[in-house]
Design an enzyme around this catalytic site. Structure first.
Site, short mmCIF file in Angstrom:
data_model
loop_
_atom_site.label_atom_id
_atom_site.label_comp_id
_atom_site.label_asym_id
_atom_site.label_seq_id
_atom_site.Cartn_x
_atom_site.Cartn_y
_atom_site.Cartn_z
N HIS A 1 2.03 -7.19 4.07
CA HIS A 1 1.64 -8.59 4.20
C HIS A 1 2.60 -9.44 3.40
CE1 HIS A 1 -0.88 -12.24 3.87
NE2 HIS A 1 -1.44 -11.81 4.96
N ASP B 1 -5.16 -7.25 10.38
CA ASP B 1 -4.77 -7.20 11.79
C ASP B 1 -4.79 -5.78 12.34
OD1 ASP B 1 -4.14 -10.02 11.90
OD2 ASP B 1 -2.39 -9.54 10.68
#
Length: 437
Positions: free
Chosen positions: A314, A372
């Site tokens: 991330h 995700d």
């Protein structure tokens, strides 16, 4: 009131030496997190800009809404850990918290829930606007257009200098964006628009608008409704990400709230932002089966191979994404409820997760699974096509955008956004006539 700047003294001073001169830059500390070096007067004092592509080391504003500690893997909304909000609360409680700074008491919760529930209908003439899109229009294209068009239907809540109008516009967006999202979905599959119902919760109502049909009764599965609530909460706000920064930048010009949120939706559409869960699902499908994972792991480690593992790592988190923990549990609950025991995508996902948490390559680079990684599988199992994944993200993030927009409008230090640049083009030169070129 501002916690620093003109309202409080600097904690300390940073010194910048350049061109033989030294400049004192005030340093301010927040309640938690890194301190900031104030460079707002640097250009005026020295003639120098700072250079920070992607703004990775720049605090663009002062905010007390959401805090992220990427090293610890921590996400707080008004001080509350995201895991607690997702496990113990509901989405409208989180909305109230983001908007008002505190969780609602019983009376406030009843008033806010009723206000949102009874304003989910959209102006009927918006149906004609919807029908102007091509039948195969992408739902995100419809979202950008429909939300932006709200300013053409709700003239009484576009004056950003009026606190009452800002509140009305904020509540309208939270209430009506799910209806618009469901309209975009049913339009894209050739189904009639299903009107919202006031006897359902926020998540139940959205699922009913998406999946019920006039020909028969539809019963909302409580496990799926709970999963939808959690997905909404987990995506509600995420500090100064690309789309939130876009909303703030658009808002800094004085644009109406509907235009600002439409700008945020447009930014979210990018595959590096809101489309990441769709990309993660595509990757799992490309891998296909567990026995092919070593091949793709080797490709991911090869610097000369363009393949990248989607759903890992991330921009901010350098530890496990705290939202991924809740999303993983939610994913398993949905698959179990729907009787999906042997989903090849989930098998691939679980093995990839095991490798990512144990392989030295991933551990050293801190490429942990993010939200995700699991949300795409969950939404697919619930019946949503990939084209709707980012729409659902936009639906949930609307409240974060609205809260950030309100904070920006009320900030006395707010100025129109105007980044500068490091210019590397041609210096001054004279125009030549066509015959001389």
């Amino acid at each position: 009131m501002s916690k620093f700047g003109s309202d409080a003294g600097a904690n300390e001073t940073a010194k910048l030496e350049v061109g033989g001169k030294t400049y004192d830059l005030p340093v301010y500390g927040g309640s938690i997190g890194p301190s900031v070096i104030d460079v707002s007067k640097l250009y005026g004092d020295s003639g120098y800009f700072t250079y920070d592509p992607g703004f990775t080391s720049t605090a663009s504003c002062e905010s007390d809404i959401t805090y992220i500690d990427g090293e610890k893997g921590q996400l707080l909304h008004r001080g509350y850990p995201i895991g607690q909000l997702a496990e113990k609360g509901n989405f409208l409680e989180t909305c109230y918290l983001l908007m008002n700074g505190e969780l609602p008491n019983a009376e406030e919760n009843e008033e806010f829930t009723r206000a949102i529930t009874y304003h989910t209908m959209v102006h009927e003439q918006m149906q004609y606007f919807l029908r102007g899109f091509r039948r195969d229009a992408h739902p995100m294209a419809i979202m950008v257009g429909m939300v932006g068009a709200m300013s053409a239907f709700y003239h009484d809540s576009t004056d950003i200098t009026d606190a009452e109008q800002r509140m009305i516009a904020s509540r309208r967006l939270i209430a009506k964006v799910p209806t618009i999202a469901a309209m975009a979905y049913t339009f894209s599959i050739g189904q009639p628009t299903v009107y919202p119902r006031n006897d359902m919760t926020y998540a139940e109502n959205f699922l009913n608008m998406c999946f019920s049909v006039p020909a028969e009764e539809y019963t909302v599965n409580p496990v799926l409704a709970d999963a939808m609530e959690k997905i909404f909460i987990l995506h509600a706000d995420h500090e100064q990400n690309a789309s939130t920064s876009t909303v703030r930048l658009a808002g800094s010009s004085g644009a109406n709230p509907f235009a600002c949120i439409a700008a945020g939706i447009a930014c979210l559409w990018g595959p590096s932002h809101g489309g990441a869960n769709e990309a993660a699902l595509d990757m799992l499908a490309e891998i296909g089966t567990v026995d092919r994972i070593p091949e793709f792991i080797a490709r991911a480690k090869d610097k000369n191979d363009p393949f990248r593992l989607m759903g890992f790592g991330h921009r901010v988190y350098k530890n496990y994404d705290p939202r991924a923990t809740v999303m993983q549990e939610t994913c398993h609950a949905v698959l179990k409820t729907l009787g999906i025991k042997d989903d090849p995508l989930l098998d691939v996902a679980m093995e990839l997760e095991r490798i990512a948490l144990s392989d030295e390559y991933f551990v050293s680079k801190k490429l942990y699974p993010n939200i995700d990684f699991y949300s795409g599988i969950t939404l697919k199992a619930m019946g949503f096509p990939k084209t709707m994944f980012t729409v659902l993200f936009a639906l949930a993030r609307t409240v974060g955008w609205v809260a950030q927009w309100n904070e920006m409008v009320e900030d006395p230090k707010q100025r129109i956004g105007r980044p500068r640049q490091l210019f590397t083009g041609s210096p001054v030169r004279d125009y030549k006539e066509l015959s001389e070129r």
